[in-house]
Design an enzyme around this catalytic site. Structure first.
Site, PDB file in Angstrom:
ATOM      1  N   HIS A 130       0.913  -1.268   0.003  1.00 27.55           N
ATOM      2  CA  HIS A 130      -0.071  -0.145   0.102  1.00 27.55           C
ATOM      3  C   HIS A 130       0.720   1.217  -0.104  1.00 27.55           C
ATOM      4  O   HIS A 130       1.846   1.222   0.918  1.00 27.55           O
ATOM      5  CB  HIS A 130      -0.837   0.163   1.045  1.00 27.55           C
ATOM      6  CG  HIS A 130      -1.815   1.060   1.107  1.00 27.55           C
ATOM      7  ND1 HIS A 130      -3.120   0.944   0.354  1.00 27.55           N
ATOM      8  CD2 HIS A 130      -1.930   2.145   1.813  1.00 27.55           C
ATOM      9  CE1 HIS A 130      -3.821   1.952   0.615  1.00 27.55           C
ATOM     10  NE2 HIS A 130      -3.160   2.836   1.703  1.00 27.55           N
ATOM     11  N   ASP A 157      -7.346  -2.051   3.382  1.00 29.92           N
ATOM     12  CA  ASP A 157      -6.210  -1.847   3.747  1.00 29.92           C
ATOM     13  C   ASP A 157      -6.176  -1.531   5.446  1.00 29.92           C
ATOM     14  O   ASP A 157      -5.645  -0.300   6.140  1.00 29.92           O
ATOM     15  CB  ASP A 157      -6.034  -0.226   3.037  1.00 29.92           C
ATOM     16  CG  ASP A 157      -7.148   0.388   3.209  1.00 29.92           C
ATOM     17  OD1 ASP A 157      -8.101   0.395   3.755  1.00 29.92           O
ATOM     18  OD2 ASP A 157      -7.137   1.519   2.314  1.00 29.92           O
ATOM     19  N   CYS A 203      50.748  31.949 -18.980  1.00 36.57           N
ATOM     20  CA  CYS A 203      50.952  31.406 -17.364  1.00 36.57           C
ATOM     21  C   CYS A 203      52.299  30.476 -17.414  1.00 36.57           C
ATOM     22  O   CYS A 203      52.955  30.485 -16.569  1.00 36.57           O
ATOM     23  CB  CYS A 203      49.953  30.811 -17.094  1.00 36.57           C
ATOM     24  SG  CYS A 203      49.483  29.515 -17.812  1.00 36.57           S
TER      25      CYS A 203
END
Length: 928
Positions: A106, A142, A733
């Site tokens: 469920h 249920d 760099c």
């Protein structure tokens, strides 16, 4: 155990498969009759295994069990009934028959939300926790005792679909199988359900899902998402029933621009905006709906409400007609109950289900890889005609929903018209900065302004980060499989190549890069980088690890490489596009999203890249570009709590500041590529001509012939050699910041170098014969002048250069200093310009020159020239730098990792190692 499985759907199928893997005997599968000639997935799986399958339309009539049905069930001899996804009423004669009874799945935490619409009501009520229950079935359906429960957090924008896929389906299958294990072991509890907290809501059907507008924005959001996709929350709009999908809570600012839409009963008219339909609760707060569906089944993007019927049909080419017929055959193979697929055939009204949508999308990918579809596209174009029109528009790049609006600054230069975006790029759109603030970007060739560029503010950074976060966590990018991600990056690289002359021209006028160098390196290597990392997208792997196992336990431990999330990237001005590519390509290949700040003085190629990324199909929010100051944009990115990684290339001083901010804010991951003072040692046995050429590189003496796209024109373009000092005007760099030359060849070497330098042509970077363009910007030119003045004042010998060229713009003469002592300022600090620093060393003093070369806090790159292989290997081993070049220099490649040691930073760009900078490693241990 002998088990009867009573249920249906993919959920029932997965439970059935897992029960068989656990060694249980499935004595019968009871499912629903075939629908439109198609068997339920559970039935299909069982029939494949030779398990008896029963397809009863019902088990009872007027409350009484059907005797023949019960008899067929009893003949199976089940010891336990497992009802994993059961939509039928099962009589108690069946429920109670097995020795162990019946267990049923469920989708709620019982006793809350009993009933068939439990998931819907979890969301409608705005519950913060959801989950599922496996309980013992009773006559209340249920209300029986609880065997097992597992819970999860309910996220704010969850729908029935998302919570089911994320948790209720995968964990529900595991939980159902775990419950059966507990029964088999005799350990299954029976916990009576309390009455407190129990609810008994109605089944959510279409009639019950009408929206009551007299509610707060959060309640409206919960109602819409709680009914999304089934049965669908609806309201009357313009006299017809319209269903709302894809709700999110938003702030009121989302309603600032758009066209009003009257909705009967609503507290205020809705607003059809770019993002979707903005709706208002009775509390004045807002929510946003993304999709709408009409009574005839047609679904549209909510943003297209007023233009949904205005698109003219596109006329198909012969090739497109062939594609359409291929797809007609695909539809026919899916819709087997339809005799012929007409243009008006509706995919869903003809019996297609969600799995058919997945198949259809995959079929399109196989037949037309350039047509990227999502499942939602099928829902929004459900007739065959609309579907084909949508596919063709996608293939042509004419999808109106994805239209990109760009306010270009155009300039006729370099024998072409270049189109430059100049606004911020946030969430797939070019937008003005807050307060419409701008600044001027300057052409270093003549010092004039190129255009006004939007100047990002703190609020713009926050918007961009929010867009990147949503794209990563909720958007298409986060769900995309790696191979499709790679396909988009390949497409982006192709678009960059198509626009390479335009990109190189923009780079030349914005940064001063010599056009031929920009074409080959700035742009060329950027394209290579995206292609390289596109190939890595589907090759990112973890590993399995043998761990010390305490018998009889068995364990599986493995690692997963996962994207980090929102990444900030801050790049310098010397290679504006290439530095973007070096970091962004690896970041995107790993699956992250990006907020990038280009250097304030060179923003234009980054903004052009944003345009190309959007045209390549990268989803909104994946790439965001924010020109602006480091003190505002860079600082906010360092401090932002939603940024999880920051990649920076720039000065050591700024890198240290960024690292502190990243640590204090949220300990975000950092990679830094910082300053350098790279030593180059030249021994007397070197190839003198090669060493001189590599050091000084008079580019005018060598040319490379390449084809121009424009009218078949053939051009001779100078090839910029890989100079160790003067490459890219010294704004490099890894430039050789200091040369150590063995004293026996010093004077000869110096004479040859100066001779080569005098051959260099200084001038307009767009002139094909130019070797040396202007420095990047005025402030940098002034620093170079100060640097050379310091060298002269300290007693170094200025051989040539050291002055500004007397012409408009920021030109600086290539410069050579010799007799440079180790303590001098110019021997210690980085010039970042075309300045060669020469020092002598005595013959035979290899270790001494190595000591001098390593006596720096930098460690980015280094080099050695010698024909003695033993010495070359020894020196390369002892040089303390991230890269060592032997008998060459500046030769980087996309497959080779790049990064420094010491105060030159940490982390790698390029190569496979760069991916690790944008991934996190998760270890998983499973006991089985």
């Amino acid at each position: 155990m002998k088990i009867a499985v009573i249920g249906q759907s993919l959920f029932g199928q997965e439970v059935y498969k897992e029960l068989r893997k656990d060694g249980h005997i499935i004595v019968g599968v009871f499912t629903i009759p075939d629908k439109d000639g198609k068997a339920d997935p559970l039935a299909t799986e069982a029939e494949k295994d030779g398990v008896a399958v029963f397809k009863f339309p019902r088990w009872r009539v007027k409350g009484e069990a059907i005797a023949e049905v019960v008899a067929q069930y009893e003949a199976c001899g089940a010891e336990l009934n497992v009802l994993p996804f059961c939509s039928q009423f099962i009589p108690m004669e069946v429920i109670d028959r097995p020795r162990h009874g019946s267990v049923i799945y469920h989708p709620s935490l019982l006793p809350r939300h009993r009933g068939a619409s439990a998931i819907n009501w979890t969301l409608i009520h705005g519950d913060k926790k959801g989950g599922f229950t496996v309980f013992w079935a009773d006559d209340g359906l249920d209300t029986g005792p609880i065997l097992l429960q597992r819970e999860c957090d309910v996220e704010r924008d969850d729908t029935v679909n998302t919570i089911y896929k994320r948790f209720l389906f995968p964990e529900g299958v595991k939980g159902t199988v775990d419950a059966v294990r507990l029964i088999a072991e005799g350990k299954a509890p029976r916990i009576s359900q309390p009455l407190e907290g129990a609810t008994y809501e109605c089944i959510q059907k279409k009639d019950n899902a009408k929206i009551d507008w007299n509610r707060s924005a959060e309640d409206l959001h919960n109602w819409i998402r709680g009914n999304d996709k089934v049965p669908g929350a609806w309201a009357e709009v313009d006299g017809q029933k319209v269903t709302f999908y894809g709700s999110t809570l938003v702030d009121a600012g989302s309603a600032a621009h758009g066209r009003p839409l009257e909705i009967p009963g609503a507290s205020r008219p809705g607003v059809v905006a770019k993002a979707g339909l903005v709706l208002f609760g009775n509390d004045g707060k807002t929510l946003l709906v993304k999709n709408l569906q009409f009574e005839d089944g047609k679904m549209i993007a909510a943003a297209q409400y007023f233009s949904s019927g205005s698109s003219a049909a596109v006329e198909l080419t012969e090739e497109e007609n062939s594609f359409a017929e291929e797809m007609r055959a695909v539809w026919q193979s899916i819709l087997t109950n339809v005799s012929r697929i007409e243009d008006s055939t509706d995919f869903f009204k003809s019996g297609a289900a969600s799995m058919d949508v997945v198949r259809l999308v995959e079929e399109v990918k196989l037949r037309a890889g350039g047509c990227q579809l999502q499942n939602e596209d099928v829902y929004m174009n459900c007739t065959f005609r609309d579907f084909i029109q949508m596919c063709v528009r996608r293939l042509r790049g004419e999808d109106e929903e994805e239209e990109l609006v760009v306010d270009y600054v155009e300039q006729n230069t370099n024998n072409m018209t270049i189109k430059m975006p100049h606004q911020l790029f946030i969430n797939g759109e070019f937008v003005d900065a807050e307060g419409r603030k701008t600044y001027k970007t300057i052409n270093p060739t003549d010092g004039t302004a190129i255009c006004d560029v939007s100047l990002a503010q703190i609020s713009d950074v926050d918007k961009a980060v929010a867009a990147a976060k949503e794209a990563f966590e909720e958007g298409e990018w986060g769900r995309m499989n790696p191979r499709d991600r790679g396909r988009l990056l390949y497409k982006l690289a192709d678009l960059m190549e198509e626009h390479q002359e335009e990109l190189a021209t923009i780079e030349a006028i914005d940064s001063g890069a010599v056009y031929t160098l920009a074409l080959k390196t700035h742009v060329g290597m950027s394209i290579q980088t995206f292609r390289y990392f596109a190939g890595w997208c589907d090759k990112i792997q973890g590993s399995t690890i043998p761990i010390n196992q305490a018998r009889p336990n068995r364990n599986l431990t493995f690692t997963k490489k996962e994207p980090i999330g929102v990444c900030a990237i801050v790049i310098p001005w010397n290679y504006p596009l290439m530095m973007l590519a070096w970091k962004t390509a690896a970041c995107l290949a790993a699956g992250n999203t990006v907020v990038l700040k280009p250097a304030q003085v060179t923003p234009l190629t980054a903004l052009k890249f944003a345009e190309l990324a959007a045209r390549a199909g990268l989803p909104k929010g994946v790439v965001n570009i924010l020109p602006g100051s480091g003190a505002v944009v860079g600082q906010r990115l360092s401090d932002h709590p939603d940024v999880r990684k920051l990649g920076f290339t720039g000065s050591t001083e700024i890198g240290k500041h960024i690292m502190r901010s990243c640590a204090v804010s949220n300990v975000k991951k950092v990679s830094l590529e910082l300053g350098g003072k790279s030593p180059l040692i030249i021994f007397a046995d070197c190839d003198m001509d090669k060493a001189v050429r590599v050091v000084s590189s008079s580019a005018g003496s060598r040319c490379a012939r390449r084809s121009s796209r424009r009218e078949g024109e053939r051009l001779l373009r100078p090839f910029q050699g890989m100079s160790s000092v003067f490459f890219n005007k010294g704004e490099n760099c890894i430039a050789a910041g200091r040369l150590f030359v063995e004293e026996t060849i010093h004077d000869q070497f110096l004479t040859k170098v100066v001779g080569e330098i005098k051959k260099m042509k200084i001038g307009d970077p767009l002139d094909r014969s130019t070797n040396h363009g202007p420095q990047n910007h005025k402030a940098h030119l002034d620093k170079l002048l100060e640097f050379c003045q310091a060298g002269v004042q300290e007693g170094a010998t200025l051989i040539c250069g050291g002055k500004q060229v007397q012409r408009p713009g920021f030109f600086f003469e290539p410069t050579v200093f010799t007799d440079v002592q180790d303590h001098m300022y110019i021997a210690i600090e980085e010039s970042f310009g075309p300045v060669m620093i020469l020092s002598k060393f005595k013959s035979g003093e290899v270790d001494e020159v190595l000591r001098r070369a390593n006596a720096t806090e930098y460690g980015l790159a280094s080099g050695v020239f010698t024909q003695d292989i033993s010495r070359a290997l020894y020196v390369s081993e002892k040089l303390n730098a991230g890269t060592v070049f032997v008998n060459t220099y500046n030769k980087t490649d996309v497959a080779s990792p790049f990064g420094g040691f010491k105060q030159s930073g940490f982390g790698k760009d390029l190569g496979q190692e760069a991916l690790n900078e944008y991934l996190k490693t998760k270890a998983v241990t499973i006991e089985y």
